[in-house]
Design a protein around this motif. Structure first.
Motif, PDB file in Angstrom:
ATOM      1  N   PHE A  83       0.838  -1.206   0.000  1.00  0.00           N
ATOM      2  CA  PHE A  83       0.000   0.000   0.000  1.00  0.00           C
ATOM      3  C   PHE A  83       0.870   1.253   0.000  1.00  0.00           C
ATOM      4  O   PHE A  83       0.646   2.178  -0.790  1.00  0.00           O
ATOM      5  N   THR A  84       1.876   1.283   0.843  1.00  0.00           N
ATOM      6  CA  THR A  84       2.800   2.425   0.892  1.00  0.00           C
ATOM      7  C   THR A  84       3.501   2.588  -0.453  1.00  0.00           C
ATOM      8  O   THR A  84       3.598   3.699  -0.991  1.00  0.00           O
ATOM      9  N   ASN A  85       3.990   1.493  -0.999  1.00  0.00           N
ATOM     10  CA  ASN A  85       4.694   1.565  -2.277  1.00  0.00           C
ATOM     11  C   ASN A  85       3.764   1.944  -3.418  1.00  0.00           C
ATOM     12  O   ASN A  85       4.165   2.655  -4.343  1.00  0.00           O
ATOM     13  N   TYR A  86       2.522   1.492  -3.368  1.00  0.00           N
ATOM     14  CA  TYR A  86       1.539   1.877  -4.383  1.00  0.00           C
ATOM     15  C   TYR A  86       1.327   3.384  -4.367  1.00  0.00           C
ATOM     16  O   TYR A  86       1.310   4.037  -5.413  1.00  0.00           O
ATOM     17  N   LEU A  87       1.168   3.925  -3.181  1.00  0.00           N
ATOM     18  CA  LEU A  87       0.963   5.376  -3.071  1.00  0.00           C
ATOM     19  C   LEU A  87       2.218   6.154  -3.467  1.00  0.00           C
ATOM     20  O   LEU A  87       2.131   7.208  -4.093  1.00  0.00           O
ATOM     21  N   ALA A  88       3.377   5.621  -3.130  1.00  0.00           N
ATOM     22  CA  ALA A  88       4.635   6.328  -3.382  1.00  0.00           C
ATOM     23  C   ALA A  88       5.069   6.296  -4.843  1.00  0.00           C
ATOM     24  O   ALA A  88       5.767   7.207  -5.297  1.00  0.00           O
ATOM     25  N   GLN A  89       4.652   5.287  -5.597  1.00  0.00           N
ATOM     26  CA  GLN A  89       5.185   5.153  -6.953  1.00  0.00           C
ATOM     27  C   GLN A  89       4.822   6.322  -7.858  1.00  0.00           C
ATOM     28  O   GLN A  89       5.616   6.707  -8.715  1.00  0.00           O
ATOM     29  N   SER A  90       3.666   6.920  -7.671  1.00  0.00           N
ATOM     30  CA  SER A  90       3.306   8.084  -8.487  1.00  0.00           C
ATOM     31  C   SER A  90       4.225   9.262  -8.187  1.00  0.00           C
ATOM     32  O   SER A  90       4.667   9.961  -9.105  1.00  0.00           O
ATOM     33  N   PHE A  91       4.495   9.492  -6.916  1.00  0.00           N
ATOM     34  CA  PHE A  91       5.369  10.603  -6.538  1.00  0.00           C
ATOM     35  C   PHE A  91       6.810  10.358  -6.996  1.00  0.00           C
ATOM     36  O   PHE A  91       7.478  11.272  -7.476  1.00  0.00           O
ATOM     37  N   ILE A  92       7.273   9.127  -6.845  1.00  0.00           N
ATOM     38  CA  ILE A  92       8.630   8.806  -7.295  1.00  0.00           C
ATOM     39  C   ILE A  92       8.719   8.956  -8.807  1.00  0.00           C
ATOM     40  O   ILE A  92       9.672   9.542  -9.332  1.00  0.00           O
ATOM     41  N   GLY A  93       7.717   8.455  -9.522  1.00  0.00           N
ATOM     42  CA  GLY A  93       7.695   8.571 -10.983  1.00  0.00           C
ATOM     43  C   GLY A  93       7.679  10.023 -11.430  1.00  0.00           C
ATOM     44  O   GLY A  93       8.404  10.415 -12.352  1.00  0.00           O
ATOM     45  N   LEU A  94       6.890  10.832 -10.766  1.00  0.00           N
ATOM     46  CA  LEU A  94       6.829  12.261 -11.089  1.00  0.00           C
ATOM     47  C   LEU A  94       8.175  12.935 -10.847  1.00  0.00           C
ATOM     48  O   LEU A  94       8.643  13.736 -11.669  1.00  0.00           O
ATOM     49  N   ALA A  95       8.836  12.573  -9.754  1.00  0.00           N
ATOM     50  CA  ALA A  95      10.151  13.140  -9.452  1.00  0.00           C
ATOM     51  C   ALA A  95      11.175  12.730 -10.510  1.00  0.00           C
ATOM     52  O   ALA A  95      11.973  13.553 -10.973  1.00  0.00           O
ATOM     53  N   ILE A  96      11.133  11.452 -10.919  1.00  0.00           N
ATOM     54  CA  ILE A  96      12.077  10.971 -11.940  1.00  0.00           C
ATOM     55  C   ILE A  96      11.822  11.675 -13.267  1.00  0.00           C
ATOM     56  O   ILE A  96      12.765  12.120 -13.934  1.00  0.00           O
ATOM     57  N   ILE A  97      10.554  11.793 -13.652  1.00  0.00           N
ATOM     58  CA  ILE A  97      10.211  12.460 -14.913  1.00  0.00           C
ATOM     59  C   ILE A  97      10.657  13.914 -14.880  1.00  0.00           C
ATOM     60  O   ILE A  97      11.201  14.435 -15.860  1.00  0.00           O
ATOM     61  N   SER A  98      10.474  14.576 -13.745  1.00  0.00           N
ATOM     62  CA  SER A  98      10.907  15.968 -13.606  1.00  0.00           C
ATOM     63  C   SER A  98      12.424  16.086 -13.694  1.00  0.00           C
ATOM     64  O   SER A  98      12.950  16.978 -14.371  1.00  0.00           O
ATOM     65  N   CYS A  99      13.138  15.177 -13.020  1.00  0.00           N
ATOM     66  CA  CYS A  99      14.606  15.210 -13.054  1.00  0.00           C
ATOM     67  C   CYS A  99      15.144  14.922 -14.451  1.00  0.00           C
ATOM     68  O   CYS A  99      16.180  15.457 -14.844  1.00  0.00           O
ATOM     69  N   MET A 100      14.451  14.063 -15.197  1.00  0.00           N
ATOM     70  CA  MET A 100      14.878  13.743 -16.552  1.00  0.00           C
ATOM     71  C   MET A 100      14.467  14.839 -17.539  1.00  0.00           C
ATOM     72  O   MET A 100      14.901  14.834 -18.690  1.00  0.00           O
ATOM     73  N   GLY A 101      13.623  15.757 -17.090  1.00  0.00           N
ATOM     74  CA  GLY A 101      13.192  16.855 -17.943  1.00  0.00           C
ATOM     75  C   GLY A 101      12.314  16.412 -19.097  1.00  0.00           C
ATOM     76  O   GLY A 101      12.343  17.015 -20.169  1.00  0.00           O
ATOM     77  N   LEU A 102      11.516  15.380 -18.883  1.00  0.00           N
ATOM     78  CA  LEU A 102      10.670  14.852 -19.958  1.00  0.00           C
ATOM     79  C   LEU A 102       9.317  15.551 -19.980  1.00  0.00           C
ATOM     80  O   LEU A 102       8.683  15.715 -18.948  1.00  0.00           O
ATOM     81  N   GLU A 103       8.898  15.953 -21.158  1.00  0.00           N
ATOM     82  CA  GLU A 103       7.545  16.483 -21.318  1.00  0.00           C
ATOM     83  C   GLU A 103       6.635  15.413 -21.893  1.00  0.00           C
ATOM     84  O   GLU A 103       5.455  15.366 -21.595  1.00  0.00           O
ATOM     85  N   VAL A 104       7.205  14.572 -22.750  1.00  0.00           N
ATOM     86  CA  VAL A 104       6.490  13.435 -23.328  1.00  0.00           C
ATOM     87  C   VAL A 104       7.275  12.182 -22.946  1.00  0.00           C
ATOM     88  O   VAL A 104       8.488  12.139 -23.093  1.00  0.00           O
ATOM     89  N   VAL A 105       6.567  11.176 -22.452  1.00  0.00           N
ATOM     90  CA  VAL A 105       7.224   9.959 -21.995  1.00  0.00           C
ATOM     91  C   VAL A 105       7.000   8.857 -23.033  1.00  0.00           C
ATOM     92  O   VAL A 105       5.870   8.473 -23.313  1.00  0.00           O
ATOM     93  N   SER A 106       8.096   8.349 -23.588  1.00  0.00           N
ATOM     94  CA  SER A 106       8.023   7.282 -24.588  1.00  0.00           C
ATOM     95  C   SER A 106       7.917   5.928 -23.892  1.00  0.00           C
ATOM     96  O   SER A 106       8.208   5.817 -22.695  1.00  0.00           O
ATOM     97  N   PRO A 107       7.527   4.888 -24.629  1.00  0.00           N
ATOM     98  CA  PRO A 107       7.463   3.546 -24.013  1.00  0.00           C
ATOM     99  C   PRO A 107       8.798   3.084 -23.421  1.00  0.00           C
ATOM    100  O   PRO A 107       8.825   2.455 -22.369  1.00  0.00           O
ATOM    101  N   SER A 108       9.910   3.420 -24.073  1.00  0.00           N
ATOM    102  CA  SER A 108      11.207   3.023 -23.506  1.00  0.00           C
ATOM    103  C   SER A 108      11.497   3.811 -22.228  1.00  0.00           C
ATOM    104  O   SER A 108      12.091   3.267 -21.293  1.00  0.00           O
ATOM    105  N   ASP A 109      11.058   5.072 -22.171  1.00  0.00           N
ATOM    106  CA  ASP A 109      11.205   5.854 -20.937  1.00  0.00           C
ATOM    107  C   ASP A 109      10.385   5.238 -19.810  1.00  0.00           C
ATOM    108  O   ASP A 109      10.827   5.203 -18.661  1.00  0.00           O
ATOM    109  N   VAL A 110       9.203   4.753 -20.141  1.00  0.00           N
ATOM    110  CA  VAL A 110       8.332   4.135 -19.135  1.00  0.00           C
ATOM    111  C   VAL A 110       9.014   2.929 -18.508  1.00  0.00           C
ATOM    112  O   VAL A 110       8.970   2.737 -17.289  1.00  0.00           O
TER     113      VAL A 110
END
Length: 154
Positions: A83-110
């Motif tokens: 449950f904790t990890n389920y809730l955290a994965q969105s925030f972690i993913g958002l942080a990673i996407i922000s750090c990578m500077g991605l505006e569009v996420v490709s399947p390989s990025d996913v």
């Protein structure tokens, strides 16, 4: 899990019987997909049960090995605070996407982001369980369910 050893003969028999079906159906699926067969989904459906039996039998045999159990322990820790990890994965993913500077996420990025999230969650979960018996949101959920503290910290 400690009772699995009592059924090792039956489990190995299931492996022995399911293996030819698994191989045969896997080959059939591959050839059907290469040929563009319209019945591909039906063929895949036919393979679900023997494949599941084969995979589960192999998993049970593997988990009798102490080294493999020890190797997979961090993955188990992630599951213990699902449950904790389920809730955290969105925030972690958002942080990673922000750090990578991605505006569009490709399947390989996913795929890369999912692997990073899981590695971060494994590390966090292993460290967390060195100090506590359950995840933070699991503890909140249990408190909200039962109205009292049920599991003490270590």
């Amino acid at each position: 899990m400690s009772h699995v050893g009592e059924y090792s003969k039956q489990i190995k028999w299931i492996q022995f019987v399911a293996f030819p079906f698994f191989v045969g159906i896997s080959l059939w699926i591959w050839f059907a997909s290469q040929a563009g067969d319209q019945n591909l989904q039906l063929i895949i459906g036919l393979g679900v049960i023997p494949t599941t039996y084969f995979y589960l039998a192999c998993l049970f045999v593997m988990l009798e090995n102490k080294r493999i159990v020890k190797l997979l322990k961090p993955i188990g820790r992630v599951g213990q605070m699902a449950f904790t990890n389920y809730l955290a994965q969105s925030f972690i993913g958002l942080a990673i996407i922000s750090c990578m500077g991605l505006e569009v996420v490709s399947p390989s990025d996913v795929v890369i982001i999912a692997i990073l999230i899981f590695v971060i969650q494994m590390i966090f979960s292993v460290i967390w369980f060195k100090f506590f018996k359950m995840g933070p949101f699991e503890k909140v959920w249990r408190f909200m369910t039962y109205g009292r503290k049920t599991v003490p910290n270590k």
